[in-house]
Design an enzyme around this catalytic site. Structure first.
Site, PDB file in Angstrom:
ATOM      1  NE  ARG A   1      -3.800   0.071   0.757  1.00 55.35           N
ATOM      2  CZ  ARG A   1      -4.639  -0.048   1.017  1.00 55.35           C
ATOM      3  NH1 ARG A   1      -5.785  -1.297   1.665  1.00 55.35           N
ATOM      4  NH2 ARG A   1      -5.924   0.727   0.880  1.00 55.35           N
TER       5      ARG A   1
ATOM      6  N   GLY B   1      -1.876   2.494   9.549  1.00 52.74           N
ATOM      7  CA  GLY B   1      -1.009   1.471   9.772  1.00 52.74           C
ATOM      8  C   GLY B   1       0.546   2.271   9.915  1.00 52.74           C
TER       9      GLY B   1
ATOM     10  CG  ASP C   1       5.463  -7.104   5.634  1.00 51.83           C
ATOM     11  OD1 ASP C   1       5.566  -8.026   5.752  1.00 51.83           O
ATOM     12  OD2 ASP C   1       3.740  -5.922   5.793  1.00 51.83           O
TER      13      ASP C   1
ATOM     14  CG  HIS D   1       7.259  -4.481   8.246  1.00 52.94           C
ATOM     15  ND1 HIS D   1       7.565  -3.580   8.787  1.00 52.94           N
ATOM     16  CD2 HIS D   1       7.967  -3.731   6.915  1.00 52.94           C
ATOM     17  CE1 HIS D   1       7.630  -2.472   8.390  1.00 52.94           C
ATOM     18  NE2 HIS D   1       8.479  -2.861   6.761  1.00 52.94           N
TER      19      HIS D   1
ATOM     20  NE  ARG E   1      -4.196  -5.819  11.238  1.00 53.64           N
ATOM     21  CZ  ARG E   1      -4.396  -7.783  10.833  1.00 53.64           C
ATOM     22  NH1 ARG E   1      -5.568  -7.760  10.136  1.00 53.64           N
ATOM     23  NH2 ARG E   1      -3.181  -8.257  10.806  1.00 53.64           N
TER      24      ARG E   1
ATOM     25  CG  ASP F   1       1.930  -8.199  16.791  1.00 53.71           C
ATOM     26  OD1 ASP F   1       1.948  -8.348  15.167  1.00 53.71           O
ATOM     27  OD2 ASP F   1       1.106  -7.987  17.577  1.00 53.71           O
TER      28      ASP F   1
ATOM     29  CE  LYS G   1       9.655  -1.698  19.991  1.00 57.09           C
ATOM     30  NZ  LYS G   1      10.150  -0.917  18.663  1.00 57.09           N
ATOM     31  CD  GLU G   2       1.146   3.359  17.762  1.00 56.87           C
ATOM     32  OE1 GLU G   2       1.718   3.429  16.839  1.00 56.87           O
ATOM     33  OE2 GLU G   2       0.112   3.215  18.260  1.00 56.87           O
TER      34      GLU G   2
ATOM     35  CE1 TYR H   1      36.919 -32.311 -13.546  1.00 54.29           C
ATOM     36  CE2 TYR H   1      36.099 -33.586 -11.618  1.00 54.29           C
ATOM     37  CZ  TYR H   1      35.643 -33.511 -12.895  1.00 54.29           C
ATOM     38  OH  TYR H   1      34.749 -33.489 -13.672  1.00 54.29           O
TER      39      TYR H   1
HETATM   40  C1  GDG Z   1       2.901  -5.331  11.365  1.00 57.82           C
HETATM   41  C2  GDG Z   1       2.846  -6.059  11.364  1.00 57.82           C
HETATM   42  C3  GDG Z   1       4.871  -4.790  13.012  1.00 57.82           C
HETATM   43  C4  GDG Z   1      -4.821   0.659  14.890  1.00 57.82           C
HETATM   44  N1  GDG Z   1      -5.665   0.727  14.965  1.00 57.82           N
HETATM   45  C5  GDG Z   1      -6.316   2.052  14.710  1.00 57.82           C
HETATM   46  C6  GDG Z   1      -5.317   2.494  14.838  1.00 57.82           C
HETATM   47  N2  GDG Z   1      -3.852   2.558  14.330  1.00 57.82           N
HETATM   48  C7  GDG Z   1      -2.248   1.911  14.027  1.00 57.82           C
HETATM   49  C8  GDG Z   1      -1.502   1.947  15.493  1.00 57.82           C
HETATM   50  C9  GDG Z   1      -0.480   0.983  14.863  1.00 57.82           C
HETATM   51  C10 GDG Z   1      -0.818   0.252  14.040  1.00 57.82           C
HETATM   52  O1  GDG Z   1      -2.397   0.883  13.667  1.00 57.82           O
HETATM   53  C11 GDG Z   1      -0.810  -1.320  14.418  1.00 57.82           C
HETATM   54  O2  GDG Z   1       0.625  -2.253  14.473  1.00 57.82           O
HETATM   55  P1  GDG Z   1       1.098  -3.247  14.460  1.00 57.82           P
HETATM   56  O3  GDG Z   1       2.406  -3.156  15.063  1.00 57.82           O
HETATM   57  O4  GDG Z   1      -0.067  -3.680  14.828  1.00 57.82           O
HETATM   58  O5  GDG Z   1       1.449  -2.824  12.995  1.00 57.82           O
HETATM   59  P2  GDG Z   1       0.655  -3.638  11.357  1.00 57.82           P
HETATM   60  O6  GDG Z   1       1.193  -2.308  10.497  1.00 57.82           O
HETATM   61  O7  GDG Z   1      -0.673  -2.999  11.781  1.00 57.82           O
HETATM   62  O8  GDG Z   1       1.293  -4.593  11.344  1.00 57.82           O
HETATM   63  C12 GDG Z   1       3.489  -6.071  13.358  1.00 57.82           C
HETATM   64  C13 GDG Z   1       4.464  -3.588  12.460  1.00 57.82           C
HETATM   65  O9  GDG Z   1       4.018  -4.468  11.018  1.00 57.82           O
HETATM   66  C14 GDG Z   1       5.586  -2.849  12.269  1.00 57.82           C
HETATM   67  O10 GDG Z   1       6.503  -3.376  11.436  1.00 57.82           O
HETATM   68  O11 GDG Z   1       4.497  -4.285  14.234  1.00 57.82           O
HETATM   69  O12 GDG Z   1       3.598  -7.256  13.588  1.00 57.82           O
HETATM   70  O13 GDG Z   1       1.916  -7.324  11.678  1.00 57.82           O
HETATM   71  O14 GDG Z   1       0.769   2.150  14.498  1.00 57.82           O
HETATM   72  O15 GDG Z   1      -1.664   2.594  16.335  1.00 57.82           O
HETATM   73  N3  GDG Z   1      -4.391   3.469  14.554  1.00 57.82           N
HETATM   74  C15 GDG Z   1      -6.114   4.300  14.062  1.00 57.82           C
HETATM   75  N4  GDG Z   1      -7.033   4.430  14.396  1.00 57.82           N
HETATM   76  C16 GDG Z   1      -6.961   3.163  15.457  1.00 57.82           C
HETATM   77  O16 GDG Z   1      -8.300   2.694  15.447  1.00 57.82           O
HETATM   78  N5  GDG Z   1      -5.890   6.392  14.044  1.00 57.82           N
END
Ligand code: GDG
Length: 733
Positions: free
Chosen positions: A10, A29, A140, A164, A281, A380, A387-388, A507
């Site tokens: 994406r 994401g 990815d 990822h 998710r 995961d 971290k957030e 050889y």
């Molecule tokens: C891949 C890998 C790896 C979630 N809900 C809402 C929202 N979020 C944001 C979060 C966070 C991100 O989505 C989810 O974080 P992940 O770590 O699960 O990242 P993904 O991109 O889904 O997954 C994962 C990552 O890549 C990075 O390498 O950590 O293991 O699967 O940033 O804050 N944001 C908003 N509303 C939501 O309802 N605005």
């Protein structure tokens, strides 16, 4: 100036349509939000799917011009490709398999074909837009084949790849029918990055087991170059979360958002009320049912928390057309209903469940208000939410309970770590988090904050790019000594000029490729032609110098016009003469060594013994790679104790250990030959450790050529036996 091209499934922006009007919004994401600032600051180009299927060429043009303003280039996909490449191979094959959900993994040729086609399309878009020597960073699991396609068609590019999601163990990846293609696809890159050392380790082990490449210190040695593997744990935009959380917390209550006011009311409606938060998710990898069961167990075991604690669960809808996701949604709905039904009160719901996404502002309000974050994925890659949450706890009033199966657990050692499958332990971890004393909580939070503030998203991207850039220098160490056109011409000229010429050729691995069974590696008609032609050149002596036994060598080359040196120099057969031994035989030593080698064959399936006049060799090319290396170490150790004080030595070659009478090596044999037949042109080509003796003993003026990329004292390199054959064909013209 080199430019960076980023490629991911994406784009960081997506195009939507409302009443025929197109508009652009940021994509959600971790990757998109994380890399966006790096992308802007470095003037790179981002290639990816824009999230829309245009209905006409005009629409496609409109999309292209909209995303272009954001330095993006679209790759368009139709319904069928999205269904087979994205929903299919990416999300119904790779996603479950790489997360260890083998039971959900679907294998379909149709999916695979679409995956190849889309990877091809991405690669072509990159190629069409890349200038010479540009850098490309591919992201990815949707684009695993892109690095190899780029490598084949544009070797000038520097190619990085970051995965990822987890890279699973060899036992999992071997299930995949297209496992070799996938790994070869990745090996097109110069640098492959993973979140954790475990994922890198799994990848390297799969490369060794499935493709047999040698690996040294995380460098995979291909025939003509190296692939670097390293660990870069992805960070977040720490400053953004820290600042937004500070702003949100300092707002007067009446100015807060409705969501925030609801949270405030909940927390204030009763003394000591606490909030536990989870955000993910709706995916089967996230362990949501297990988490709900653990929370139920907690309420049963610690009833004093009834009415005091709620779990706010934000689950973002995902892949809603897929059956497993629909089943999961039903399971979660039922569990939430049953917990709330069993424990709820008029004024209190144990689980507050949202099935939707929320704006970032609300997300940060949740982070900063929650006493505990309960993040319990079954697998995961990283988990950025953890971290957030940490970055948003500006007053350090929060405890993180984190699954040990998340990549983030490796860096966040101060979190309370749980195995999400252990329901009772997770329930106790919730209790522990809620009862942790202030000092301990603050200390743990501060330590984690310090760490992830330092290694944030910018540092992550910079470190990756720094490493990627440095791979070019490391590759060029190798290429500097590669036989280039000018080196080739110089050797050819010297050869022509030479009035008396000697060419020493090893050889196996030099003139012929390796076979699992050494007896299968006999010469083919092409090779005979090349060697015969070379031996025919006036004033030229061709000498084949090998570790092979003399019977085999005799069968293959006995009636050709070359000198044969067999068994590492123990035996010599000059043209038109019989075999001569260069040292008197003493074979008594074999009686004690042979049984030891046999015990190694018994304990190392696939290995075998080869006996020659002066040596015993243990081959482990066909054995399990790790077991072979381990046993080779043991064998060396055992045998060195036994041969102490004897006229014997141990040689280690490519997947072989050879115990032999000392003072016999290719170098001594070659220099004796040169003594007898002095030459003004001398050349030696070999691939193995044992050929180093040869290179070392020859005169300074000799042209010495190593086959392969290992360190060598040879002056030049050729890549493989094919290049050697071409080189020898050309030298006589
Ligand atoms: C891949 C890998 C790896 C979630 N809900 C809402 C929202 N979020 C944001 C979060 C966070 C991100 O989505 C989810 O974080 P992940 O770590 O699960 O990242 P993904 O991109 O889904 O997954 C994962 C990552 O890549 C990075 O390498 O950590 O293991 O699967 O940033 O804050 N944001 C908003 N509303 C939501 O309802 N605005």
């Amino acid at each position: 100036m080199t430019r960076l091209i980023i490629a991911s499934n994406r784009l960081p922006v997506k195009i939507d349509k409302n009443d025929d009007e197109m508009y652009i919004t940021p994509s959600a994401g971790g990757l998109a939000t994380g890399l966006k600032s790096y992308h802007k600051a470095n003037n790179s180009v981002w290639i990816g799917w824009p999230g829309i299927i245009p209905e006409s060429d005009e629409e496609a043009e409109k999309v292209t011009s909209l995303v272009k303003k954001e330095q993006c280039l679209p790759v368009f996909l139709d319904e069928e490709l999205i269904s087979n490449y994205y929903d299919g191979f990416s999300n119904a094959t790779l996603w479950p398999l790489f997360h260890y959900f083998t039971e959900f993994t679907e294998f379909s040729e149709e999916y695979w074909e679409a995956y190849r086609k889309v990877n091809e399309r991405f690669a072509q878009t990159i190629i069409d837009n890349a200038k010479e020597n540009d850098q490309v960073w591919v992201h990815d699991y949707q684009l695993l084949l892109v690095p190899q396609i780029l490598r084949e068609r544009r070797p000038d590019l520097t190619i990085g790849f970051f995965l990822h999601i987890p890279f699973p163990s060899y036992e999992i990846i071997r299930i995949l029918p297209w496992r070799e293609e996938i790994i070869e696809g990745l090996l097109g890159a110069d640098l492959i990055g993973f979140h954790t050392y475990d994922y890198a380790r799994h990848f390297i082990s799969s490369v060794k087991r499935l493709l047999g490449y040698d690996v040294e210190f995380s460098q995979i040695k291909l025939d003509n170059r190296k692939v670097f593997v390293d660990v870069f744990p992805m960070g977040i935009d720490y400053k953004k979360f820290d600042q937004l959380a500070s702003e949100i917390q300092s707002k007067p209550i009446q100015d807060r958002s409705p969501v925030h006011q609801d949270i405030d009311r909940f927390l204030m409606s009763m003394p000591n009320r606490k909030l536990i938060l989870s955000i993910d998710r709706l995916d089967y990898t996230k362990g949501i049912p297990q988490r709900l069961k653990a929370f139920r167990h907690f309420l049963q075991k610690y009833p004093e928390y009834l009415e005091k604690v709620s779990l706010i669960m934000l689950t973002v809808p995902s892949r809603t057309d897929v059956e497993q996701y629909q089943n999961l949604k039903n399971e979660v709905d039922i569990l939430v209903g049953s917990i709330n039904g069993e424990f709820g009160r008029l004024n209190w719901n144990p689980v507050i469940y949202f099935y939707r996404s929320m704006p970032l502002e609300n997300l940060i309000e949740l982070y900063s208000s929650a006493d505990v974050a309960l993040l319990t994925p079954l697998r995961d890659g990283m988990n950025l939410v953890a971290k957030e949450y940490i970055a948003s706890k500006v007053k350090q009033r929060g405890v993180l309970v984190l699954s040990e199966m998340a990549g983030a657990a490796k860096e966040l050692g101060e979190a309370i770590s749980v195995n999400p499958n252990n329901i009772a332990d997770t329930a106790d971890a919730i209790y522990h988090a809620l009862t942790m004393d202030d000092e301990e909580r603050t200390k743990a939070m501060r330590t984690m904050q310090k760490r992830i503030r330092r290694y944030d998203i910018h540092k992550w991207a910079n470190e990756f790019m720094k490493s990627l850039t440095s791979t070019v220098d490391k590759q060029s160490d190798y290429h500097a000594r590669k036989v280039s056109v000018s080196i080739k011409n110089k050797i050819y000229k010297d050869f022509k000029k030479g009035e008396s010429k000697v060419v020493f050729l090893d050889y196996d691995g030099t003139l012929q490729r390796f076979y699992d069974n050494p007896q299968a590696a006999g010469p083919d008609p092409e090779l005979y032609t090349i060697l015969d032609n070379l031996a025919k050149v006036e004033n030229t002596r061709l000498v084949l110098v090998s570790g092979r036994d003399r019977e085999t060598f005799n069968n293959w080359f006995g009636n050709h016009n070359y000198t044969l040196i067999a068994e590492h120099g123990a035996w010599i057969k000059k043209v038109g003469e019989g075999w001569k031994e260069r040292k008197p035989i003493n074979s008594e030593w074999k009686e004690s060594i042979l049984p030891v080698l046999e015990s190694y064959v018994d304990r190392t399936p696939g290995s075998l013994i080869e006996e020659k006049t002066y040596s015993l060799t243990w081959h482990y090319r066909k054995a399990d790679i790790d077991l072979g290396v381990l046993r080779a170490l043991e064998l060396r150790h055992d045998v060195s104790n036994m041969i102490y004080n004897q006229d014997l030595e141990i040689l280690e070659g490519k997947k072989v250990i050879e115990i032999k009478v000392s003072g016999i090596n290719k170098g001594i044999a070659a220099s004796e030959f040169l003594h007898e037949y002095p030459a003004d042109f001398c050349m030696a080509i070999g691939d193995d450790w044992t050929d180093e003796f040869l290179f070392r003993e020859l005169p300074e003026t000799a042209h010495t050529i190593k086959v392969g990329s290992e360190n060598s004292i040879a002056k030049y390199y050729l890549t493989n036996y094919r290049e050697v054959r071409n080189f020898l064909t050309e030298i006589i013209h």
